[in-house]
Design a protein around this motif. Structure first.
Motif, PDB file in Angstrom:
ATOM      1  N   ARG A  17       1.062  -1.091   0.006  1.00  0.00           N
ATOM      2  CA  ARG A  17       0.092   0.055  -0.370  1.00  0.00           C
ATOM      3  C   ARG A  17       0.903   1.269  -0.221  1.00  0.00           C
ATOM      4  NH1 ARG A  17      -4.158  -1.415   5.102  1.00  0.00           N
ATOM      5  NH2 ARG A  17      -6.119  -2.713   2.943  1.00  0.00           N
ATOM      6  N   GLU A  18       1.719   1.236   0.508  1.00  0.00           N
ATOM      7  CA  GLU A  18       2.974   2.288   1.072  1.00  0.00           C
ATOM      8  C   GLU A  18       3.717   2.564  -0.476  1.00  0.00           C
ATOM      9  OE1 GLU A  18       4.322   2.534   4.835  1.00  0.00           O
ATOM     10  OE2 GLU A  18       2.386   2.184   5.522  1.00  0.00           O
ATOM     11  N   HIS A  19       4.351   1.368  -0.897  1.00  0.00           N
ATOM     12  CA  HIS A  19       5.891   1.990  -1.984  1.00  0.00           C
ATOM     13  C   HIS A  19       5.650   1.099  -2.794  1.00  0.00           C
ATOM     14  CE1 HIS A  19       7.285   3.512   1.754  1.00  0.00           C
ATOM     15  NE2 HIS A  19       7.434   2.931   2.839  1.00  0.00           N
ATOM     16  N   GLY A  20       4.600  -0.151  -2.821  1.00  0.00           N
ATOM     17  CA  GLY A  20       4.143  -0.914  -4.206  1.00  0.00           C
ATOM     18  C   GLY A  20       3.512  -0.972  -5.366  1.00  0.00           C
ATOM     19  N   ALA A  21       3.281   0.632  -5.741  1.00  0.00           N
ATOM     20  CA  ALA A  21       2.765   0.852  -6.798  1.00  0.00           C
ATOM     21  C   ALA A  21       2.942   0.060  -8.257  1.00  0.00           C
ATOM     22  CB  ALA A  21       2.803   2.671  -7.165  1.00  0.00           C
ATOM     23  N   ASP A  22       4.165   0.162  -8.283  1.00  0.00           N
ATOM     24  CA  ASP A  22       4.873  -0.217  -9.554  1.00  0.00           C
ATOM     25  C   ASP A  22       6.398  -1.276  -9.611  1.00  0.00           C
ATOM     26  OD1 ASP A  22       6.686   1.767  -8.350  1.00  0.00           O
ATOM     27  OD2 ASP A  22       7.329   2.571  -9.933  1.00  0.00           O
ATOM     28  N   LEU A  23       5.673  -2.079  -7.992  1.00  0.00           N
ATOM     29  CA  LEU A  23       6.684  -2.987  -7.629  1.00  0.00           C
ATOM     30  C   LEU A  23       5.790  -4.105  -8.728  1.00  0.00           C
ATOM     31  CD1 LEU A  23       8.764  -3.610  -5.346  1.00  0.00           C
ATOM     32  CD2 LEU A  23       6.788  -4.903  -4.303  1.00  0.00           C
ATOM     33  N   GLU A  24       7.095  -4.891  -9.219  1.00  0.00           N
ATOM     34  CA  GLU A  24       6.971  -6.558  -9.593  1.00  0.00           C
ATOM     35  C   GLU A  24       7.212  -7.799  -9.014  1.00  0.00           C
ATOM     36  OE1 GLU A  24      10.495  -7.807 -12.167  1.00  0.00           O
ATOM     37  OE2 GLU A  24       9.948  -5.906 -13.189  1.00  0.00           O
ATOM     38  N   LEU A  25       6.272  -8.174  -8.094  1.00  0.00           N
ATOM     39  CA  LEU A  25       5.757  -9.427  -6.713  1.00  0.00           C
ATOM     40  C   LEU A  25       5.350 -10.345  -7.817  1.00  0.00           C
ATOM     41  CD1 LEU A  25       4.665  -8.822  -3.887  1.00  0.00           C
ATOM     42  CD2 LEU A  25       2.283  -8.576  -5.018  1.00  0.00           C
ATOM     43  N   ASP A  26       5.836 -11.515  -6.759  1.00  0.00           N
ATOM     44  CA  ASP A  26       6.272 -13.121  -7.396  1.00  0.00           C
ATOM     45  C   ASP A  26       5.229 -13.144  -6.050  1.00  0.00           C
ATOM     46  OD1 ASP A  26       6.527 -15.882  -8.078  1.00  0.00           O
ATOM     47  OD2 ASP A  26       8.755 -15.054  -8.363  1.00  0.00           O
ATOM     48  N   LEU A  27       4.493 -14.063  -6.068  1.00  0.00           N
ATOM     49  CA  LEU A  27       3.973 -14.396  -4.895  1.00  0.00           C
ATOM     50  C   LEU A  27       3.480 -16.527  -5.105  1.00  0.00           C
ATOM     51  CD1 LEU A  27       1.274 -11.930  -3.631  1.00  0.00           C
ATOM     52  CD2 LEU A  27       3.454 -12.826  -2.156  1.00  0.00           C
ATOM     53  N   SER A  28       4.153 -17.013  -6.315  1.00  0.00           N
ATOM     54  CA  SER A  28       4.030 -18.518  -6.968  1.00  0.00           C
ATOM     55  C   SER A  28       4.516 -19.422  -5.616  1.00  0.00           C
ATOM     56  CB  SER A  28       4.939 -18.382  -7.684  1.00  0.00           C
ATOM     57  OG  SER A  28       4.469 -17.605  -8.662  1.00  0.00           O
ATOM     58  N   ARG A  29       3.382 -20.167  -5.950  1.00  0.00           N
ATOM     59  CA  ARG A  29       3.382 -21.460  -4.288  1.00  0.00           C
ATOM     60  C   ARG A  29       3.245 -20.981  -3.031  1.00  0.00           C
ATOM     61  NH1 ARG A  29       8.899 -24.417  -5.675  1.00  0.00           N
ATOM     62  NH2 ARG A  29       7.214 -25.974  -3.336  1.00  0.00           N
TER      63      ARG A  29
END
Length: 432
Positions: A128-140
């Motif tokens: 919410r604070e810093h991840g507006a344009d982050l690449e996110l991997d939550l696989s598995r």
């Protein structure tokens, strides 16, 4: 040249990790993969050991497969990385259920962060604070990525460019579209997926009295197996989502469509998504890489629309989509002129018609894997090689073991045999 530090602990303690990081001010990539022994004590980068440690240039942080990663450790690492662009928590044990959060944060998040558990609430607060344009991997992250958590990602990370949630079996069409779910309000408690015995997802829409279903006996016991209940649940959910699409309902008001900046999307092995959800929300003009491998409910209707909705696709993975036929693939390649990498291994319903469609529309194709597509012929495979001069690597419908030579009265009838050359490229050759 980028500075990268890769630490594979393999359950062996890594001494003086904070001292190592203290000399890495220009570090741009940090991968702490499988470091259970490093994180088990919870003291890494604690107040005393973190003195003098800063990572102002860090862009990519990979914390995959760490069973003992906690909120406290994650917060310490993120605090040292103000310019982070990519975060991977692949395979980490993230607690999503509200009961877990209440147990370790009885005061509702006030006070010190927990050193015993990694919660989705902690991850979400950072996003919410810093991840507006982050690449996110939550696989598995098997229990963390549900319909509700995917909805939260879509709500708070609208600038997200890369999203990978492969092998997240709790994600359904409702999570992708927001249909069948109640609206998310700021500060509301995230709740996990319910158990759907009749296919309803989230809040049930009110039905007229004439259409009301008979009330179930609260003491009744279902004799269906868990797998049968899931099949009924998925079928009912698809009907519900499609009906709400036809009625132009908004559901939660949040969907994957809100991630307008996506360039890469990985939904592989999300076994409960179907044509209904994919065709409704996978519509991104800038999308370059898409993986929908091992999605058994994905067929022609969803795949055929991908080309029109995502004309910029360059890499598409549809391996083991067993319901896909020539018609669906033709609809995809007809509208995907930039396609360079295509994986179709294990799509057992594809025939020579699929190869002809690829020949006609994929002039830029460089990598193709159709291994395991038993209905394709060697003759058509040979024609494809001649028609696509840019095709550098491909796995044929049937490939001989390395060093083996086909024998018999008519070796040209052996599926996959290339009469022009004895050389064969390996099925596992790396892609783009």
């Amino acid at each position: 040249m980028r500075n990268k530090l890769l630490i594979l602990c393999d359950n062996r303690p890594l001494l003086c990790s904070s001292q190592i990081l203290a000399f890495c001010e220009n570090l741009e990539e940090l991968a702490l993969v499988g470091c259970d022994a490093l994180f088990m004590t919870g003291s890494i980068l604690s107040r005393d050991s973190a003195l003098g440690v800063t990572l102002p240039s860090l862009r990519e942080l990979d914390l995959s497969s760490n069973r003992y990663l906690s909120d406290a450790i994650l917060v310490r690492l993120l605090a040292l990385s103000p310019r982070l662009e990519s975060l991977s928590l692949r395979g980490c044990q993230i607690g999503f259920h509200p009961g877990i959060y209440r147990r370790f944060y009885p005061a509702g998040g006030a006070g010190a962060v927990s050193s015993s558990v990694l919660t989705f609430e902690c991850v979400l607060s950072f996003l919410r604070e810093h991840g507006a344009d982050l690449e996110l991997d939550l696989s598995r992250c098997l229990t963390a990525v549900t319909d509700a958590s995917l909805q939260a990602i879509c709500r708070y990370m609208r600038g997200l460019q890369v999203l990978r949630i492969s092998e997240c079996h709790l994600v359904t069409d409702s999570g992708l579209t927001g249909l069948g779910l109640t609206p998310i309000s700021d500060g509301a408690e995230l709740k996990p997926n319910k158990t759907f015995l009749h296919g309803e997802a989230g809040a049930q829409p009110e039905q007229p009295a004439a259409r009301a279903t008979p009330r179930r006996n609260e003491h009744a016991i279902s004799l269906r197996s868990r797998h049968e209940r899931e099949i009924w649940s998925d079928a009912g959910r698809k009907v519900l989502v499609q009906s709400q699409i036809d009625l132009n309902e908004t559901g939660s008001g949040v969907s994957l469509l809100d991630l307008k900046c996506l360039t890469e999307l990985d939904l592989s092995q999300c076994s409960r998504i179907s044509d209904v959800g994919v065709s409704h929300v996978v519509r991104f003009g800038g999308l370059r890489r898409l993986s929908l491998a091992h999605c058994p409910q994905l067929g022609d209707a969803g795949v055929a629309r991908l080309g029109r909705h995502c004309p910029g696709l360059e890499v598409v993975r549809l391996a083991h989509c067993v319901a896909l036929t020539d018609e669906g693939l033709a609809g995809l390649v007809r509208h995907a002129p930039r396609l360079k990498h295509l994986e179709l291994q294990g799509c057992v319903e594809l025939t020579d018609g699929a190869l002809r469609a690829i020949m006609a529309h994929c002039a830029s194709l460089q990598y193709l894997d159709v291994s395991g597509c038993r209905l394709m012929s060697a003759a058509q495979a040979g024609c494809l090689e001649e028609a696509l001069p840019r095709l550098a690597t491909w796995a044929r419908p049937w490939t001989l073991p390395e060093g083996a030579v086909p024998t018999g009265p008519n070796v040209t009838d052996v599926p996959g045999f290339n009469a022009k050359s004895d050389s064969r490229l390996p099925c596992g050759a790396p892609g783009l």
